[in-house]
Design a protein around this motif. Structure first.
Motif, short mmCIF file in Angstrom:
data_model
loop_
_atom_site.label_atom_id
_atom_site.label_comp_id
_atom_site.label_asym_id
_atom_site.label_seq_id
_atom_site.Cartn_x
_atom_site.Cartn_y
_atom_site.Cartn_z
N ALA A 147 0.88 -1.17 0.00
CA ALA A 147 0.00 0.00 0.00
C ALA A 147 0.92 1.22 0.00
O ALA A 147 2.14 1.08 0.14
N VAL A 148 0.33 2.40 -0.16
CA VAL A 148 1.11 3.64 -0.19
C VAL A 148 0.50 4.62 0.81
O VAL A 148 -0.71 4.86 0.79
N GLN A 179 -12.90 -2.52 5.99
CA GLN A 179 -13.91 -3.59 6.02
C GLN A 179 -13.15 -4.91 6.01
O GLN A 179 -12.48 -5.25 5.03
N LEU A 180 -13.25 -5.64 7.14
CA LEU A 180 -12.44 -6.86 7.32
C LEU A 180 -13.30 -7.99 7.85
O LEU A 180 -14.33 -7.75 8.48
N LYS A 181 -12.81 -9.21 7.64
CA LYS A 181 -13.51 -10.32 8.28
C LYS A 181 -13.08 -10.45 9.74
O LYS A 181 -13.85 -10.93 10.57
N SER A 202 -5.93 -10.05 7.55
CA SER A 202 -7.09 -9.37 6.98
C SER A 202 -6.73 -7.96 6.50
O SER A 202 -7.21 -7.52 5.45
N VAL A 203 -5.89 -7.26 7.28
CA VAL A 203 -5.47 -5.91 6.86
C VAL A 203 -4.70 -6.00 5.54
O VAL A 203 -4.96 -5.25 4.59
N LEU A 204 -3.78 -6.95 5.47
CA LEU A 204 -3.01 -7.13 4.25
C LEU A 204 -3.92 -7.47 3.06
O LEU A 204 -3.77 -6.91 1.97
N GLN A 205 -4.89 -8.35 3.31
CA GLN A 205 -5.83 -8.72 2.24
C GLN A 205 -6.67 -7.51 1.82
O GLN A 205 -6.94 -7.32 0.63
N ALA A 206 -7.05 -6.69 2.79
CA ALA A 206 -7.84 -5.49 2.46
C ALA A 206 -7.05 -4.56 1.55
O ALA A 206 -7.59 -3.98 0.61
N PHE A 207 -5.75 -4.43 1.81
CA PHE A 207 -4.92 -3.56 0.97
C PHE A 207 -4.83 -4.10 -0.45
O PHE A 207 -4.58 -3.36 -1.39
N HIS A 208 -5.01 -5.42 -0.60
CA HIS A 208 -4.98 -6.00 -1.93
C HIS A 208 -6.38 -6.31 -2.45
O HIS A 208 -6.53 -6.97 -3.48
N GLY A 209 -7.40 -5.85 -1.72
CA GLY A 209 -8.80 -5.99 -2.17
C GLY A 209 -9.29 -7.42 -2.27
O GLY A 209 -10.08 -7.75 -3.15
N CYS A 210 -8.84 -8.29 -1.34
CA CYS A 210 -9.24 -9.70 -1.41
C CYS A 210 -10.56 -9.93 -0.70
O CYS A 210 -10.74 -9.53 0.45
N GLY A 211 -11.47 -10.62 -1.34
CA GLY A 211 -12.72 -11.10 -0.75
C GLY A 211 -13.55 -10.00 -0.12
O GLY A 211 -13.99 -10.14 1.01
N LYS A 231 -11.56 -4.35 2.28
CA LYS A 231 -11.06 -3.14 1.62
C LYS A 231 -11.02 -1.97 2.58
O LYS A 231 -11.52 -2.05 3.70
N VAL A 232 -10.43 -0.87 2.10
CA VAL A 232 -10.54 0.40 2.82
C VAL A 232 -11.90 0.99 2.47
O VAL A 232 -12.22 1.15 1.29
N LEU A 233 -12.71 1.29 3.49
CA LEU A 233 -14.03 1.88 3.25
C LEU A 233 -13.94 3.39 3.07
O LEU A 233 -14.65 3.98 2.27
N ALA A 234 -13.07 4.03 3.85
CA ALA A 234 -12.88 5.48 3.76
C ALA A 234 -11.57 5.86 4.42
O ALA A 234 -11.14 5.21 5.37
N ASN A 235 -10.95 6.90 3.88
CA ASN A 235 -9.77 7.49 4.51
C ASN A 235 -10.21 8.78 5.21
O ASN A 235 -10.96 9.57 4.63
N TYR A 236 -9.74 8.98 6.43
CA TYR A 236 -10.06 10.19 7.18
C TYR A 236 -8.78 10.96 7.43
O TYR A 236 -7.83 10.42 7.99
N GLY A 237 -8.76 12.22 6.97
CA GLY A 237 -7.54 12.99 7.18
C GLY A 237 -7.81 14.46 7.23
O GLY A 237 -8.93 14.92 6.99
N LEU A 238 -6.76 15.20 7.54
CA LEU A 238 -6.85 16.65 7.57
C LEU A 238 -6.91 17.17 6.14
O LEU A 238 -6.46 16.49 5.21
N ASN A 239 -7.46 18.35 5.97
CA ASN A 239 -7.49 18.97 4.65
C ASN A 239 -6.05 19.33 4.23
O ASN A 239 -5.40 20.11 4.91
N PRO A 240 -5.56 18.77 3.11
CA PRO A 240 -4.16 18.99 2.73
C PRO A 240 -3.82 20.46 2.49
O PRO A 240 -2.68 20.87 2.68
N LEU A 241 -4.82 21.25 2.12
CA LEU A 241 -4.59 22.68 1.91
C LEU A 241 -3.98 23.35 3.13
O LEU A 241 -3.30 24.35 3.04
N LEU A 242 -4.25 22.76 4.29
CA LEU A 242 -3.79 23.36 5.54
C LEU A 242 -2.52 22.71 6.06
O LEU A 242 -1.95 23.12 7.05
#
Ligand SMILES: [Zn+2]
Ligand SMILES: [Zn+2]
Length: 391
Positions: A188-189, A231-233, A239-248, A251-262
């Motif tokens: 992942a990146v 979203q994991l079993k 499971s985290v590793l599989q989520a990063f590769h989109g297995c079964g 997956k990542v459902l959403a990323n939460y972060g600060l506004n990069p503009l700031l």
């Protein structure tokens, strides 16, 4: 197989060992492994933490002690469960500057078991000057390091890839990660505080990778300043590793972060006085030296149209930034609703309004949806919420 939502922050440093020895020198004294696990459970309410700096010998001892006391239970599918609540994934941050790098880059390795962590630490010991400290410069190539992490069934993620100093695209390469890394050994990146999905996705070679958003916390308070919903079993390493590769369907459902503009690295600034850079020389101090901002760097590298299939990136304002949400109100909210993740994601608006003033309840809901905006505080610092207005 039922899938569930879990909140994860996978880049938290260790400031000190149990005995007070420095690990991340710039990290807080209270940022010990035990305190991180406790804070993740309460008040943060994170389900999974990636704790960086676990390669350090005294941290390994602390981890072993927590296993002996039963506070940490090793999981069959990798990782450790803390007091039945939080999953720990131990990791390391390494600085690479091999013959292919134009400048130093930071990368992250994560390990499923104590055995793999110890094996990595032994291998790493011969290649760094001080094994006890965080993010040491390694005497090995990036690809050797990738191979070692993968040989130990680990997970490899380039860290905060756009920051102007010590990152892959910041200083490490001309144009492509393939100049330095083996693209097939990346799981992942990590985006980092001054970029988001829509920015990073303009780089075509990143389309094949999942993006992670983590706090890079140097203190307990900063834990979960960025995180993701997965979203994991089950909340474990595999499971985290599989989520990063989109297995079964994991997956990542959403990323939460600060506004990069700031973020403090978003715009190009004068290298000397850190004011926004002029065309030729700085209008404030006359210097011709600049620190290229993340936004300018991404524009240079952009060669693709962002994917339509990415999970949403939600610009979330941390609760501590909300006006009227002082320590007393926070304590009251936690007392009623459990954890910060409960307040941000689970408690209905009406229930919030029963405990705090309606304006504050409204702001929490807007923070949750990513519709609240912060004013830039200047000097690279985050500012206050703009009158609680939508931006
Ligand atoms: Zn770093
Ligand atoms: Zn870091």
């Amino acid at each position: 197989m039922s899938l569930q939502r879990f909140f994860a922050d996978l880049h938290i440093h260790i400031g000190r060992t149990r005995t007070g020895k420095a690990v991340k020198i710039t990290g807080s004294r209270t940022l010990t492994l035990s305190n991180i696990l406790q804070a993740a459970k309460q008040p943060k309410g994170l389900d999974i933490v990636g704790v960086i700096d676990c390669h350090s010998p005294e941290v390994i001892l602390e981890l072993k002690t927590l296993v002996d006391t039963g506070d940490l239970v090793p999981l069959t599918a990798g990782g450790f469960r803390y007091q039945d609540k939080v999953t720990l994934i131990p990791g390391v941050e390494v600085e690479v500057n091999d013959a292919h790098c134009l400048g130093p880059i930071h990368v992250l390795g994560y390990f499923p078991t104590l055995e793999a962590l110890v094996a990595f630490s032994r291998w790493y010991a011969a290649k760094v000057s001080n094994l006890h400290l965080s993010t040491q410069r390694i005497r090995a190539s990036a690809s050797e390091l990738q191979e070692k992490v993968k040989a130990l069934s680990g997970m490899f993620i380039p860290a905060h890839v756009f920051t102007p100093f010590k990152s892959l695209y910041g200083k490490g390469v001309h144009r492509s990660l393939t100049e330095v890394l083996d693209p097939d050994l990346i799981d992942a990146v990590e985006l980092g505080l001054s970029s988001d999905t829509s920015m990073a996705d303009r780089i075509g070679e990143l389309h094949r990778y999942t993006f992670t958003t983590n706090s890079d916390a140097h203190s307990l308070a900063k834990i979960a300043r960025e995180y993701q919903a997965l979203q994991l079993k089950a909340p474990d390493f595999d499971s985290v590793l599989q989520a990063f590769h989109g297995c079964g369907d994991q997956k990542v459902l959403a990323n939460y972060g600060l506004n990069p503009l700031l973020g403090k690295y978003y715009t190009t600034t004068c290298a000397k006085c850190r004011m926004p850079a002029g065309e030729e020389r700085c209008l404030h101090c006359g210097s011709t030296q600049k620190v290229k901002g993340v936004s300018e760097r991404i524009t240079e590298l952009a060669d693709a149209v962002p994917l339509a299939t990415r999970p949403p990136y939600i610009h979330q304002v941390p609760l501590e930034f909300l006006p009227g949400l002082g320590p007393k109100t926070m304590a009251g909210l936690l007392d009623h609703f459990g954890t910060e993740m409960d307040i941000l994601h689970r408690v209905p608006a009406a229930a919030l309004a029963e405990v705090v003033k309606p304006e504050l309840a409204d702001m929490i809901v807007k923070a949750r949806e990513g519709t609240l905006q912060l004013e830039s505080g200047g000097g690279g610092k985050y500012g206050r919420v703009k009158n609680g207005q939508m931006g």
